[in-house]
Design a protein around this motif. Sequence first.
Motif, PDB file in Angstrom:
ATOM      1  N   ALA A 135       8.333  15.832   6.813  1.00  0.00           N
ATOM      2  CA  ALA A 135       8.192  14.165   7.415  1.00  0.00           C
ATOM      3  C   ALA A 135       6.775  13.996   7.408  1.00  0.00           C
ATOM      4  CB  ALA A 135       8.654  14.426   8.804  1.00  0.00           C
ATOM      5  N   MET A 136       5.862  14.377   7.867  1.00  0.00           N
ATOM      6  CA  MET A 136       4.249  14.040   7.638  1.00  0.00           C
ATOM      7  C   MET A 136       3.798  13.722   6.474  1.00  0.00           C
ATOM      8  SD  MET A 136       2.342  15.906  10.796  1.00  0.00           S
ATOM      9  CE  MET A 136       3.207  17.555  10.409  1.00  0.00           C
ATOM     10  N   VAL A 137       4.175  14.531   5.581  1.00  0.00           N
ATOM     11  CA  VAL A 137       3.677  14.283   4.190  1.00  0.00           C
ATOM     12  C   VAL A 137       4.514  12.941   3.520  1.00  0.00           C
ATOM     13  CG1 VAL A 137       3.863  15.273   1.806  1.00  0.00           C
ATOM     14  CG2 VAL A 137       3.264  16.602   3.724  1.00  0.00           C
ATOM     15  N   GLY A 138       5.782  12.774   3.866  1.00  0.00           N
ATOM     16  CA  GLY A 138       6.585  11.730   3.107  1.00  0.00           C
ATOM     17  C   GLY A 138       6.745  10.440   3.916  1.00  0.00           C
ATOM     18  N   ASN A 139       5.818  10.351   5.061  1.00  0.00           N
ATOM     19  CA  ASN A 139       6.143   9.319   5.853  1.00  0.00           C
ATOM     20  C   ASN A 139       5.792   8.003   5.362  1.00  0.00           C
ATOM     21  OD1 ASN A 139       6.818   8.804   9.038  1.00  0.00           O
ATOM     22  ND2 ASN A 139       5.147   7.325   8.695  1.00  0.00           N
ATOM     23  N   PRO A 140       4.613   7.928   4.677  1.00  0.00           N
ATOM     24  CA  PRO A 140       4.265   6.484   3.945  1.00  0.00           C
ATOM     25  C   PRO A 140       5.454   5.893   2.927  1.00  0.00           C
ATOM     26  CG  PRO A 140       2.340   7.903   3.899  1.00  0.00           C
ATOM     27  CD  PRO A 140       3.661   8.826   4.526  1.00  0.00           C
ATOM     28  N   ALA A 141       5.997   6.908   2.273  1.00  0.00           N
ATOM     29  CA  ALA A 141       6.898   6.266   1.322  1.00  0.00           C
ATOM     30  C   ALA A 141       8.180   6.203   2.093  1.00  0.00           C
ATOM     31  CB  ALA A 141       7.219   7.483   0.372  1.00  0.00           C
ATOM     32  N   ASP A 142       8.544   6.868   3.140  1.00  0.00           N
ATOM     33  CA  ASP A 142       9.604   6.755   4.068  1.00  0.00           C
ATOM     34  C   ASP A 142       9.471   5.168   4.640  1.00  0.00           C
ATOM     35  OD1 ASP A 142      12.044   7.188   5.209  1.00  0.00           O
ATOM     36  OD2 ASP A 142      11.368   8.236   6.648  1.00  0.00           O
ATOM     37  N   LEU A 143       8.390   4.784   5.104  1.00  0.00           N
ATOM     38  CA  LEU A 143       7.828   3.548   5.782  1.00  0.00           C
ATOM     39  C   LEU A 143       8.241   2.307   4.521  1.00  0.00           C
ATOM     40  CD1 LEU A 143       6.873   1.665   7.860  1.00  0.00           C
ATOM     41  CD2 LEU A 143       4.700   2.145   7.075  1.00  0.00           C
ATOM     42  N   ALA A 144       7.934   2.689   3.322  1.00  0.00           N
ATOM     43  CA  ALA A 144       7.840   1.705   2.214  1.00  0.00           C
ATOM     44  C   ALA A 144       9.478   1.670   2.082  1.00  0.00           C
ATOM     45  CB  ALA A 144       7.235   2.073   1.315  1.00  0.00           C
ATOM     46  N   LEU A 145      10.116   2.562   2.150  1.00  0.00           N
ATOM     47  CA  LEU A 145      11.765   2.524   1.917  1.00  0.00           C
ATOM     48  C   LEU A 145      12.468   1.585   2.760  1.00  0.00           C
ATOM     49  CD1 LEU A 145      14.110   3.421   0.320  1.00  0.00           C
ATOM     50  CD2 LEU A 145      14.014   5.737   1.730  1.00  0.00           C
ATOM     51  N   VAL A 146      12.164   1.990   3.986  1.00  0.00           N
ATOM     52  CA  VAL A 146      12.846   1.309   5.252  1.00  0.00           C
ATOM     53  C   VAL A 146      12.747  -0.132   5.024  1.00  0.00           C
ATOM     54  CG1 VAL A 146      13.070   0.665   7.718  1.00  0.00           C
ATOM     55  CG2 VAL A 146      13.116   3.249   6.996  1.00  0.00           C
ATOM     56  N   ARG A 147      11.390  -0.702   4.922  1.00  0.00           N
ATOM     57  CA  ARG A 147      10.916  -1.662   4.876  1.00  0.00           C
ATOM     58  C   ARG A 147      11.517  -2.705   3.523  1.00  0.00           C
ATOM     59  NH1 ARG A 147       5.053  -3.060   6.949  1.00  0.00           N
ATOM     60  NH2 ARG A 147       5.083  -2.128   9.208  1.00  0.00           N
ATOM     61  N   MET A 148      11.483  -1.932   2.456  1.00  0.00           N
ATOM     62  CA  MET A 148      11.998  -2.609   1.229  1.00  0.00           C
ATOM     63  C   MET A 148      13.651  -2.741   1.312  1.00  0.00           C
ATOM     64  SD  MET A 148       9.673  -0.650  -1.535  1.00  0.00           S
ATOM     65  CE  MET A 148      10.331  -1.640  -3.272  1.00  0.00           C
ATOM     66  N   GLN A 149      14.114  -1.855   1.925  1.00  0.00           N
ATOM     67  CA  GLN A 149      15.641  -1.970   2.243  1.00  0.00           C
ATOM     68  C   GLN A 149      16.048  -2.961   3.051  1.00  0.00           C
ATOM     69  OE1 GLN A 149      16.869   2.089   2.913  1.00  0.00           O
ATOM     70  NE2 GLN A 149      17.492   2.476   0.638  1.00  0.00           N
ATOM     71  N   ALA A 150      15.168  -3.056   4.054  1.00  0.00           N
ATOM     72  CA  ALA A 150      15.821  -4.055   5.364  1.00  0.00           C
ATOM     73  C   ALA A 150      15.278  -5.291   4.882  1.00  0.00           C
ATOM     74  CB  ALA A 150      14.979  -3.602   6.517  1.00  0.00           C
ATOM     75  N   ASP A 151      14.465  -5.884   3.651  1.00  0.00           N
ATOM     76  CA  ASP A 151      13.922  -7.048   3.583  1.00  0.00           C
ATOM     77  C   ASP A 151      14.652  -8.286   3.542  1.00  0.00           C
ATOM     78  OD1 ASP A 151      11.061  -7.911   3.598  1.00  0.00           O
ATOM     79  OD2 ASP A 151      11.338  -8.193   1.235  1.00  0.00           O
ATOM     80  N   GLY A 152      15.794  -7.781   2.799  1.00  0.00           N
ATOM     81  CA  GLY A 152      16.790  -8.779   2.517  1.00  0.00           C
ATOM     82  C   GLY A 152      17.326  -9.268   3.686  1.00  0.00           C
ATOM     83  N   ARG A 153      17.188  -8.911   4.801  1.00  0.00           N
ATOM     84  CA  ARG A 153      17.708  -9.301   6.041  1.00  0.00           C
ATOM     85  C   ARG A 153      16.953 -10.168   6.511  1.00  0.00           C
ATOM     86  NH1 ARG A 153      22.008  -6.772   9.507  1.00  0.00           N
ATOM     87  NH2 ARG A 153      20.947  -7.718  10.994  1.00  0.00           N
ATOM     88  N   LEU A 154      15.799 -10.291   6.466  1.00  0.00           N
ATOM     89  CA  LEU A 154      14.740 -11.203   7.052  1.00  0.00           C
ATOM     90  C   LEU A 154      14.814 -12.672   6.536  1.00  0.00           C
ATOM     91  CD1 LEU A 154      11.458  -8.804   6.761  1.00  0.00           C
ATOM     92  CD2 LEU A 154      12.770  -9.441   8.897  1.00  0.00           C
ATOM     93  N   PRO A 155      14.495 -13.678   7.105  1.00  0.00           N
ATOM     94  CA  PRO A 155      14.262 -14.824   6.832  1.00  0.00           C
ATOM     95  C   PRO A 155      13.399 -14.989   5.608  1.00  0.00           C
ATOM     96  CG  PRO A 155      14.098 -15.086   9.316  1.00  0.00           C
ATOM     97  CD  PRO A 155      14.394 -13.551   8.727  1.00  0.00           C
ATOM     98  N   LEU A 156      13.631 -16.026   4.770  1.00  0.00           N
ATOM     99  CA  LEU A 156      12.727 -16.038   3.410  1.00  0.00           C
ATOM    100  C   LEU A 156      11.380 -15.988   3.832  1.00  0.00           C
ATOM    101  CD1 LEU A 156      14.955 -18.658   1.375  1.00  0.00           C
ATOM    102  CD2 LEU A 156      14.736 -16.110   0.825  1.00  0.00           C
ATOM    103  N   VAL A 157      10.839 -16.822   4.728  1.00  0.00           N
ATOM    104  CA  VAL A 157       9.236 -16.883   5.054  1.00  0.00           C
ATOM    105  C   VAL A 157       8.940 -15.515   5.660  1.00  0.00           C
ATOM    106  CG1 VAL A 157       9.533 -19.470   5.414  1.00  0.00           C
ATOM    107  CG2 VAL A 157      10.037 -17.939   7.278  1.00  0.00           C
TER     108      VAL A 157
END
Length: 368
Positions: free
Chosen positions: A188-210
């Motif tokens: 988990a400690m080794v992979g956390n940066p990629a995990d953080l990027a994954l969560v944000r990229m997948q959830a991005d579509g739920r945010l308002p456009l701005v």
Amino acid sequence: MAASDGRLLGFASGAFGAVVAGAVTHPIDLVKVRGTTRNNGMGDDGGNGSDTNEKTKTDGNTKAPRNRTKREPNTDPKWNERFDARGNRRFTGPTLATEELVDTTYRRHRVSRHPSMLRTGLKVATNEGIGALYKGLTASMARQVLYTGTRFGAYDIAKGFLNNTKDDGNMAFHKKVVAGLGSGAIGAMVGNPADLALVRMQADGRLPLVQRRNYGNVGHAVATIAKEEGVLSLWRGCLPTVNRAMIVTASQLAVYDQAKLEIRQATGWGNGLPLQASASFAAGIVAALTSTPLDVAKTRLMDMKPLSDGTMPYRGTLDCITRTLYNEGFLAIYRGLGPILARQLPLNIVQFVSVEWCINLYKTFGIA
């Protein structure tokens, strides 16, 4: 087999199996993330990121809003202790009295009906396109190599240290669990940066456009986060990620090893597809049930944004789970269990079968 070859085999086979399984189950994982980030300061789950409940259109095709009778203020002291003037529940701290959990007379949930996994997936595909179901795929592949490869390799090494015999079949189950907990934390400690990027990229579509981050790929995501928020922010949510990884790894790897042993003794099956699939299925069930609350907390912590006063919605894993329980009820910490099960079961089967195939291939060529 040399010790160094064994460590490399564990890492390589784990990474290979995880990449194959991750590619197959990525759309399910995206739907799960969209579900667990609901009510986390985002828009509707449909993917357009806008909240249409409060909008009033004046064109001729839109119905006029209903006139609502103004509600008189509630003067009940018990009500005023629990809710503010707008009807929002007051949160007084992380300690919940028993009567607060069982007394629902004055409790009001302001959470909208949670859509099904299929409905969420269809809305994502309709509003954002079929390709949106594979949003964050590069981050997922990077995470699988770093996180899963590391924990598989570390698990084999840890078993070697803890096992007093040369035969894994004679290794006590609790030692396998300990090996899984430790290797999960390291991965988990080794992979956390990629995990953080994954969560944000997948959830991005739920945010308002701005508010969308619009990361192009995992490299762009990691570089942008490090530049705008600092390098250490790449390990935001690391503690809940470690907690979850320890539970998942112990559930997956230790339960898989033990299930293979028990099923083989009960059925006499050889190390083929039926044995591997059955053990994988059992490990997936256990992993999903034990990790879902931590998965909900991890996703919300990674994706949270500062409130209007500059503070963060949650202070940590326990605070996130406690607030979710208090404000949304017990079932909220198992929100997304359906998608998690739908992802864990095929992921486990594909992952472990791929790992076993990779190991057998390695041995067939006489390297082992």
